[in-house]
Write a protein that holds these residues in place. Structure first.
Motif, PDB file in Angstrom:
ATOM      1  N   ASN A 323     -59.422 -65.599 -11.062  1.00  0.00           N
ATOM      2  CA  ASN A 323     -58.661 -66.612 -10.863  1.00  0.00           C
ATOM      3  C   ASN A 323     -57.491 -66.252  -9.430  1.00  0.00           C
ATOM      4  N   SER A 325     -54.353 -65.462  -9.424  1.00  0.00           N
ATOM      5  CA  SER A 325     -53.370 -64.335  -9.623  1.00  0.00           C
ATOM      6  C   SER A 325     -54.017 -62.905  -9.504  1.00  0.00           C
ATOM      7  N   GLN A 326     -55.568 -63.109  -9.793  1.00  0.00           N
ATOM      8  CA  GLN A 326     -56.240 -61.643  -9.426  1.00  0.00           C
ATOM      9  C   GLN A 326     -56.475 -61.571  -8.105  1.00  0.00           C
TER      10      GLN A 326
HETATM   11  C1  LIG Z   1     -56.119 -64.928 -14.353  1.00  0.00           C
HETATM   12  O1  LIG Z   1     -57.122 -63.860 -15.148  1.00  0.00           O
HETATM   13  C2  LIG Z   1     -56.881 -62.922 -15.872  1.00  0.00           C
HETATM   14  C3  LIG Z   1     -57.927 -62.005 -16.314  1.00  0.00           C
HETATM   15  O2  LIG Z   1     -58.961 -62.816 -17.066  1.00  0.00           O
HETATM   16  C4  LIG Z   1     -55.770 -63.545 -17.283  1.00  0.00           C
HETATM   17  O3  LIG Z   1     -55.294 -62.183 -17.909  1.00  0.00           O
HETATM   18  C5  LIG Z   1     -54.807 -64.217 -16.570  1.00  0.00           C
HETATM   19  O4  LIG Z   1     -54.156 -64.841 -17.640  1.00  0.00           O
HETATM   20  C6  LIG Z   1     -55.382 -65.452 -15.583  1.00  0.00           C
HETATM   21  N1  LIG Z   1     -54.027 -65.943 -15.064  1.00  0.00           N
HETATM   22  C7  LIG Z   1     -54.060 -67.285 -14.980  1.00  0.00           C
HETATM   23  C8  LIG Z   1     -52.868 -67.967 -14.199  1.00  0.00           C
HETATM   24  O5  LIG Z   1     -54.937 -68.055 -15.369  1.00  0.00           O
END
Ligand SMILES: *[C@@H]1O[C@H](CO)[C@@H](O)[C@H](O)[C@H]1NC(C)=O
Ligand SMILES: *[C@@H]1O[C@H](CO)[C@@H](O)[C@H](O)[C@H]1NC(C)=O
Ligand SMILES: *[C@@H]1O[C@H](CO)[C@@H](O)[C@H](O)[C@H]1NC(C)=O
Ligand SMILES: *[C@@H]1O[C@H](CO)[C@@H](O)[C@H](O)[C@H]1NC(C)=O
Length: 401
Positions: A323, A325-326
């Motif tokens: 996603n 944020s990663q």
């Molecule tokens: C993005 O992915 C990470 C790892 O899977 C997860 O921890 C995080 O909550 C996700 N962030 C969003 C905004 O979905």
């Protein structure tokens, strides 16, 4: 008639036949591309024949064709080149001979080959890495990771991570005079997938934070979810990397199941309940208008494969499946895409997604080049577009690493 005569006759007929397959006119050095394409198609047919007669596995022939290009390490006036192990994983090291007052940058280069073939020992990779070390005055580390089908996912990735972590140790960087703030991970094709995953994983590893300054990807493969993107459609029959060949070879990394490549070819391989990940690779959202042309988005069909492979949802196979944020955590990125390439859209989508996430990206699109161009820069092909790509890649490193 002996087998050899028969094969030779068959090859000649195929040669004649394939000569008439149209090669796009806007390619540089079209006759060289045509030649590469014909040889690849003959190899594909021969590999299919060998597989059907039980002589060897499909990928074995390609493995051999790549391996005959291997060369031993040799040093020159500027570089010491040696093959050694980093934590039991073989690597080729390129070390500049010139004394340096300051610490040097370093590039870790992960070769391509569809996860089933290739080595840092191949002449074209040796050429790229030698030139990188020499022009950048940098240390270059090129790992050989385990290959499919002997070793399935995540063997290749694990080996790359072992090498990167070994190299990033303070004492090792010090030994080779490397500046920890100027390290890039680079690679081409399936090596680009490994670059993407290694970088994503390292950014999440607190122990190694800030150690990678940049990632560089040359026509990377970045997903195994949708194999009916516009580039897959337009370049289905090549030149060089056809959809069938690309899928057949790279699927070996995922599972030992003859049904899987067939399902992927039909774009019906994703398991039930996986529609959620389409949003990460939806070309109709992320592809610049120019490349969409009049293609109509068609979702991959779910649940047609009896066996369900979690690996198909794994971002360590498809770096596009993370996603935003990663993505935000990722370092400066360089992406080269080639127009005449089934994997073109993988790279284009990653560029869009990284930019949307605010990651600084330099993107070069090479209009007149094919997938694999840098693998044909040495004798007998001397493919000019491949040399141009290498030159662009090294120039970018000079300015940014
Ligand atoms: C993005 O992915 C990470 C790892 O899977 C997860 O921890 C995080 O909550 C996700 N962030 C969003 C905004 O979905
Ligand atoms: C060594 O470096 C010099 C100066 O950059 C260059 O002119 C020469 O071609 C290099 N030698 C080799 C073998 O690459
Ligand atoms: C893909 O993108 C298009 C256009 O943005 C959208 O209409 C469609 O619902 C998306 N499909 C999926 C499965 O994400
Ligand atoms: C998959 O499942 C279908 C329906 O259950 C069955 O007919 C078919 O033989 C199965 N295929 C394989 C390869 O197991």
């Amino acid at each position: 008639m002996g087998n050899k005569t028969w094969l030779f006759g068959l090859s000649c007929i195929l040669l004649a036949y394939y000569t008439y397959i149209p090669i796009p006119e806007n390619l540089e050095e079209p006759w060289k591309v045509r030649f590469i394409d014909i040889l690849t198609k003959i190899a594909t047919l021969t590999a299919t024949l060998f597989e059907n007669t039980g002589l060897m596995k499909f990928e074995d022939l390609f493995f051999i064709l790549m391996r005959i290009q291997n060369i031993e390490p040799f040093s020159d006036e500027n570089l010491t080149v040696i093959d050694i192990d980093f934590s039991k994983i073989p690597v080729r090291l390129y070390l500049p001979k010139r004394k340096s007052e300051i610490q040097r940058p370093a590039v870790i280069y992960i070769h391509g080959g569809a996860f089933a073939t290739g080595s840092f020992k191949m002449l074209p990779y040796d050429f790229v890495n030698r030139m990188t070390a020499s022009r950048l005055d940098a240390v270059v580390v090129a790992p050989d990771y385990r290959l499919a089908p002997q070793d399935l996912f995540p063997a290749a990735l694990e080996d790359c991570i072992v090498v990167v972590k070994f190299f990033l140790q303070d004492k090792v960087l010090e030994k080779y005079g490397v500046d920890p703030a100027h390290i890039c991970i680079a690679g081409d094709s399936s090596g680009g997938a490994l670059v993407g995953s290694v970088t994503q994983l390292l950014q999440d590893d607190p122990e190694y934070r800030n150690k990678i300054k940049a990632q560089a990807m040359i026509y990377p493969k970045l997903q195994a979810v949708d194999t009916w993107m516009p580039s897959y459609r337009e370049y289905e029959n090549g030149p060089f990397l056809s959809r069938k060949l690309g899928i057949k070879l790279s699927t070996r990394y995922l599972a030992e199941d003859e049904e899987l490549p067939e399902a992927i070819l039909r774009n019906e391989h994703m398991p039930e309940g996986s529609r959620d990940v389409f949003k990460f690779v939806n070309w109709s959202r992320f592809l610049p208008e120019k490349y969409k042309k009049n293609h109509v988005y068609r979702e991959p069909v779910l649940g047609k494969l009896n066996a369900s492979y979690p690996v198909l949802l794994d971002s360590r196979v498809s770096p596009l499946l993370v996603n935003d944020s990663q993505l935000q955590k990722l370092p400066l990125t360089y992406v080269i895409t080639c127009e005449h390439d089934i994997l073109r859209d993988d790279g284009l989508i990653y560029v869009t997604r990284l930019r949307n996430a605010g990651v600084p990206v330099t993107h070069e699109h090479i209009e007149d080049a094919i997938h694999g161009a840098i693998s044909f820069v040495t004798a007998p092909m001397y493919l000019h577009s491949g040399l141009r790509i290498i030159d662009k890649y090294i120039s970018w490193l000079q300015e940014n690493l």
